[in-house]
Design a protein around this motif. Structure first.
Motif, PDB file in Angstrom:
ATOM      1  N   LEU A  18       0.970  -1.102   0.213  1.00  0.00           N
ATOM      2  CA  LEU A  18      -0.115  -0.305   0.156  1.00  0.00           C
ATOM      3  C   LEU A  18       0.777   1.401  -0.109  1.00  0.00           C
ATOM      4  O   LEU A  18       0.744   1.968  -0.736  1.00  0.00           O
ATOM      5  CB  LEU A  18      -0.808   0.167   1.328  1.00  0.00           C
ATOM      6  CG  LEU A  18      -1.626   1.312   1.263  1.00  0.00           C
ATOM      7  CD1 LEU A  18      -2.682   1.670   0.030  1.00  0.00           C
ATOM      8  CD2 LEU A  18      -2.599   1.132   2.385  1.00  0.00           C
ATOM      9  N   LEU A  19       1.615   1.389   1.119  1.00  0.00           N
ATOM     10  CA  LEU A  19       2.499   2.527   0.961  1.00  0.00           C
ATOM     11  C   LEU A  19       3.878   2.815   0.436  1.00  0.00           C
ATOM     12  O   LEU A  19       4.377   3.494   0.384  1.00  0.00           O
ATOM     13  CB  LEU A  19       3.199   2.746   2.879  1.00  0.00           C
ATOM     14  CG  LEU A  19       1.518   2.783   3.392  1.00  0.00           C
ATOM     15  CD1 LEU A  19       2.097   3.122   4.742  1.00  0.00           C
ATOM     16  CD2 LEU A  19       0.666   3.990   2.300  1.00  0.00           C
ATOM     17  N   GLY A  20       4.172   1.067  -0.091  1.00  0.00           N
ATOM     18  CA  GLY A  20       5.685   1.248  -0.791  1.00  0.00           C
ATOM     19  C   GLY A  20       5.714   2.239  -2.243  1.00  0.00           C
ATOM     20  O   GLY A  20       6.982   2.555  -2.324  1.00  0.00           O
ATOM     21  N   LYS A  21       4.855   2.675  -2.745  1.00  0.00           N
ATOM     22  CA  LYS A  21       4.778   3.758  -3.930  1.00  0.00           C
ATOM     23  C   LYS A  21       5.654   5.103  -2.724  1.00  0.00           C
ATOM     24  O   LYS A  21       5.676   6.073  -3.744  1.00  0.00           O
ATOM     25  CB  LYS A  21       3.476   3.897  -4.657  1.00  0.00           C
ATOM     26  CG  LYS A  21       3.210   2.206  -5.492  1.00  0.00           C
ATOM     27  CD  LYS A  21       3.223   2.097  -6.795  1.00  0.00           C
ATOM     28  CE  LYS A  21       3.030   1.756  -7.612  1.00  0.00           C
ATOM     29  NZ  LYS A  21       3.756   1.089  -8.932  1.00  0.00           N
ATOM     30  N   LEU A  22       5.317   5.620  -1.738  1.00  0.00           N
ATOM     31  CA  LEU A  22       5.499   7.147  -1.443  1.00  0.00           C
ATOM     32  C   LEU A  22       6.736   7.507  -1.505  1.00  0.00           C
ATOM     33  O   LEU A  22       7.676   6.107  -1.245  1.00  0.00           O
ATOM     34  CB  LEU A  22       4.892   7.036  -0.024  1.00  0.00           C
ATOM     35  CG  LEU A  22       3.600   7.036   0.022  1.00  0.00           C
ATOM     36  CD1 LEU A  22       2.999   6.987   2.125  1.00  0.00           C
ATOM     37  CD2 LEU A  22       2.939   7.892  -0.439  1.00  0.00           C
ATOM     38  N   SER A  23       6.958   8.389  -1.660  1.00  0.00           N
ATOM     39  CA  SER A  23       8.451   9.223  -2.107  1.00  0.00           C
ATOM     40  C   SER A  23       9.145   8.398  -0.804  1.00  0.00           C
ATOM     41  O   SER A  23       8.451   8.695   0.704  1.00  0.00           O
ATOM     42  CB  SER A  23       8.603  10.344  -2.179  1.00  0.00           C
ATOM     43  OG  SER A  23       7.897  11.119  -0.900  1.00  0.00           O
ATOM     44  N   ASP A  24      10.703   8.982  -0.409  1.00  0.00           N
ATOM     45  CA  ASP A  24      11.001   8.914   0.942  1.00  0.00           C
ATOM     46  C   ASP A  24      10.125   9.847   2.345  1.00  0.00           C
ATOM     47  O   ASP A  24      10.940  10.073   2.859  1.00  0.00           O
ATOM     48  CB  ASP A  24      12.769   8.669   0.755  1.00  0.00           C
ATOM     49  CG  ASP A  24      12.870   7.304   0.905  1.00  0.00           C
ATOM     50  OD1 ASP A  24      12.179   6.361  -0.153  1.00  0.00           O
ATOM     51  OD2 ASP A  24      14.873   7.569  -0.312  1.00  0.00           O
ATOM     52  N   ILE A  25      10.815  11.063   1.296  1.00  0.00           N
ATOM     53  CA  ILE A  25       9.888  12.691   1.889  1.00  0.00           C
ATOM     54  C   ILE A  25       9.009  11.689   2.741  1.00  0.00           C
ATOM     55  O   ILE A  25       7.895  12.225   4.295  1.00  0.00           O
ATOM     56  CB  ILE A  25      10.123  13.934   0.894  1.00  0.00           C
ATOM     57  CG1 ILE A  25      11.080  13.653   0.704  1.00  0.00           C
ATOM     58  CG2 ILE A  25       9.150  15.182   2.227  1.00  0.00           C
ATOM     59  CD1 ILE A  25      11.722  14.572  -0.393  1.00  0.00           C
ATOM     60  N   PHE A 121      -3.805   9.528   0.912  1.00  0.00           N
ATOM     61  CA  PHE A 121      -4.268   8.621   0.315  1.00  0.00           C
ATOM     62  C   PHE A 121      -5.151   9.911  -0.729  1.00  0.00           C
ATOM     63  O   PHE A 121      -5.725   9.258  -2.037  1.00  0.00           O
ATOM     64  CB  PHE A 121      -5.671   8.100   1.280  1.00  0.00           C
ATOM     65  CG  PHE A 121      -5.079   6.892   1.456  1.00  0.00           C
ATOM     66  CD1 PHE A 121      -3.530   6.594   1.146  1.00  0.00           C
ATOM     67  CD2 PHE A 121      -5.490   6.251   2.458  1.00  0.00           C
ATOM     68  CE1 PHE A 121      -3.410   4.840   1.901  1.00  0.00           C
ATOM     69  CE2 PHE A 121      -4.892   5.287   2.961  1.00  0.00           C
ATOM     70  CZ  PHE A 121      -4.228   5.189   2.713  1.00  0.00           C
ATOM     71  N   GLU A 122      -5.796  10.866  -0.597  1.00  0.00           N
ATOM     72  CA  GLU A 122      -6.171  12.114  -0.852  1.00  0.00           C
ATOM     73  C   GLU A 122      -5.180  12.910  -2.042  1.00  0.00           C
ATOM     74  O   GLU A 122      -5.603  12.796  -3.575  1.00  0.00           O
ATOM     75  CB  GLU A 122      -7.180  12.654  -0.698  1.00  0.00           C
ATOM     76  CG  GLU A 122      -8.243  12.823   0.311  1.00  0.00           C
ATOM     77  CD  GLU A 122      -8.560  13.834   1.341  1.00  0.00           C
ATOM     78  OE1 GLU A 122      -7.738  15.157   1.439  1.00  0.00           O
ATOM     79  OE2 GLU A 122      -9.444  13.713   2.134  1.00  0.00           O
ATOM     80  N   ARG A 123      -4.297  12.434  -2.321  1.00  0.00           N
ATOM     81  CA  ARG A 123      -3.062  13.499  -3.052  1.00  0.00           C
ATOM     82  C   ARG A 123      -2.258  12.012  -4.254  1.00  0.00           C
ATOM     83  O   ARG A 123      -2.011  12.752  -5.269  1.00  0.00           O
ATOM     84  CB  ARG A 123      -1.674  14.395  -2.154  1.00  0.00           C
ATOM     85  CG  ARG A 123      -2.729  14.836  -1.618  1.00  0.00           C
ATOM     86  CD  ARG A 123      -1.474  15.587  -1.308  1.00  0.00           C
ATOM     87  NE  ARG A 123      -0.164  15.413   0.275  1.00  0.00           N
ATOM     88  CZ  ARG A 123      -0.160  15.539   0.942  1.00  0.00           C
ATOM     89  NH1 ARG A 123      -1.308  15.661   1.456  1.00  0.00           N
ATOM     90  NH2 ARG A 123       0.550  14.589   1.364  1.00  0.00           N
ATOM     91  N   HIS A 124      -2.915  10.445  -3.824  1.00  0.00           N
ATOM     92  CA  HIS A 124      -2.173  10.014  -4.756  1.00  0.00           C
ATOM     93  C   HIS A 124      -3.342   8.722  -5.269  1.00  0.00           C
ATOM     94  O   HIS A 124      -3.371   7.867  -4.399  1.00  0.00           O
ATOM     95  CB  HIS A 124      -1.137   9.078  -3.439  1.00  0.00           C
ATOM     96  CG  HIS A 124      -0.216   9.813  -3.221  1.00  0.00           C
ATOM     97  ND1 HIS A 124       0.814  10.283  -4.122  1.00  0.00           N
ATOM     98  CD2 HIS A 124       0.395  10.569  -1.825  1.00  0.00           C
ATOM     99  CE1 HIS A 124       2.410  11.163  -3.151  1.00  0.00           C
ATOM    100  NE2 HIS A 124       1.560  11.366  -2.220  1.00  0.00           N
ATOM    101  N   ALA A 125      -3.620   8.877  -6.264  1.00  0.00           N
ATOM    102  CA  ALA A 125      -4.026   7.848  -6.984  1.00  0.00           C
ATOM    103  C   ALA A 125      -4.263   6.667  -6.933  1.00  0.00           C
ATOM    104  O   ALA A 125      -4.485   5.632  -6.697  1.00  0.00           O
ATOM    105  CB  ALA A 125      -5.215   8.695  -8.432  1.00  0.00           C
ATOM    106  N   ASP A 126      -2.495   6.331  -7.390  1.00  0.00           N
ATOM    107  CA  ASP A 126      -2.141   5.621  -7.264  1.00  0.00           C
ATOM    108  C   ASP A 126      -1.747   4.487  -6.728  1.00  0.00           C
ATOM    109  O   ASP A 126      -2.339   3.267  -6.706  1.00  0.00           O
ATOM    110  CB  ASP A 126      -0.686   5.758  -8.046  1.00  0.00           C
ATOM    111  CG  ASP A 126       0.418   6.344  -6.976  1.00  0.00           C
ATOM    112  OD1 ASP A 126      -0.150   7.521  -6.108  1.00  0.00           O
ATOM    113  OD2 ASP A 126       1.701   6.068  -7.525  1.00  0.00           O
TER     114      ASP A 126
END
Length: 143
Positions: A18-25, A121-126
């Motif tokens: 689920l969260l692996g697509k987020l950037s390091d920041i 979640f609201e900022r990341h459709a992926d």
């Protein structure tokens, strides 16, 4: 036993589906709001019907999602292993928990509150698409 280091928590979050697509920041920002909770084996993490204000990532240990049937028997819906997320259904819709969560072994859980996770979640459709896939897989397993 010492709790997980910041780097260990970061690596676990980065490896989740689920969260692996987020950037390091972004992962660092979520970790800033997270906290670790410990539960001994057999302890209730949350009860069916309780408020769904957070989701958890298993850092160490195993948890089970279960419900009681009409005839009083426990139905195990899922076993949650290290690196897996649970509690996301109630987190998303803000409704009550749909099952009981119990620590099967001594557990360390990274807790993320709804007010902190929902903006991501609201900022990341992926991420939303991945979440839909995860929820569909869980629905298939339970039906």
């Amino acid at each position: 036993m010492l709790g997980p280091t910041y780097q260990e928590k970061r690596q676990i979050l980065a490896r989740t589906a689920l969260l692996g697509k987020l950037s390091d920041i972004e992962i660092d920002a979520l970790l800033k709001y997270s906290h670790v909770e410990c539960y001994p084996a057999g302890e209730e993490i949350y009860a069916k019907g309780s408020p769904g204000n957070c989701m958890m990532v298993v850092l160490r240990g195993k948890a089970k999602m279960s419900s009681i049937s009409r005839d009083g028997k426990e139905i195990v819906l899922n076993i949650i292993n290290p690196g897996e997320i649970f509690g996301e259904i109630a987190l998303l819709d803000g409704e009550e928990r749909s099952a009981d969560a119990i620590a099967m072994t001594d557990c360390e859980l990274l807790t993320l509150n709804r007010r902190d996770v929902m903006p991501f979640f609201e900022r990341h459709a992926d991420i939303c698409l991945i979440l839909i896939k995860i929820l569909c897989e869980k629905l298939r397993r339970t039906s």
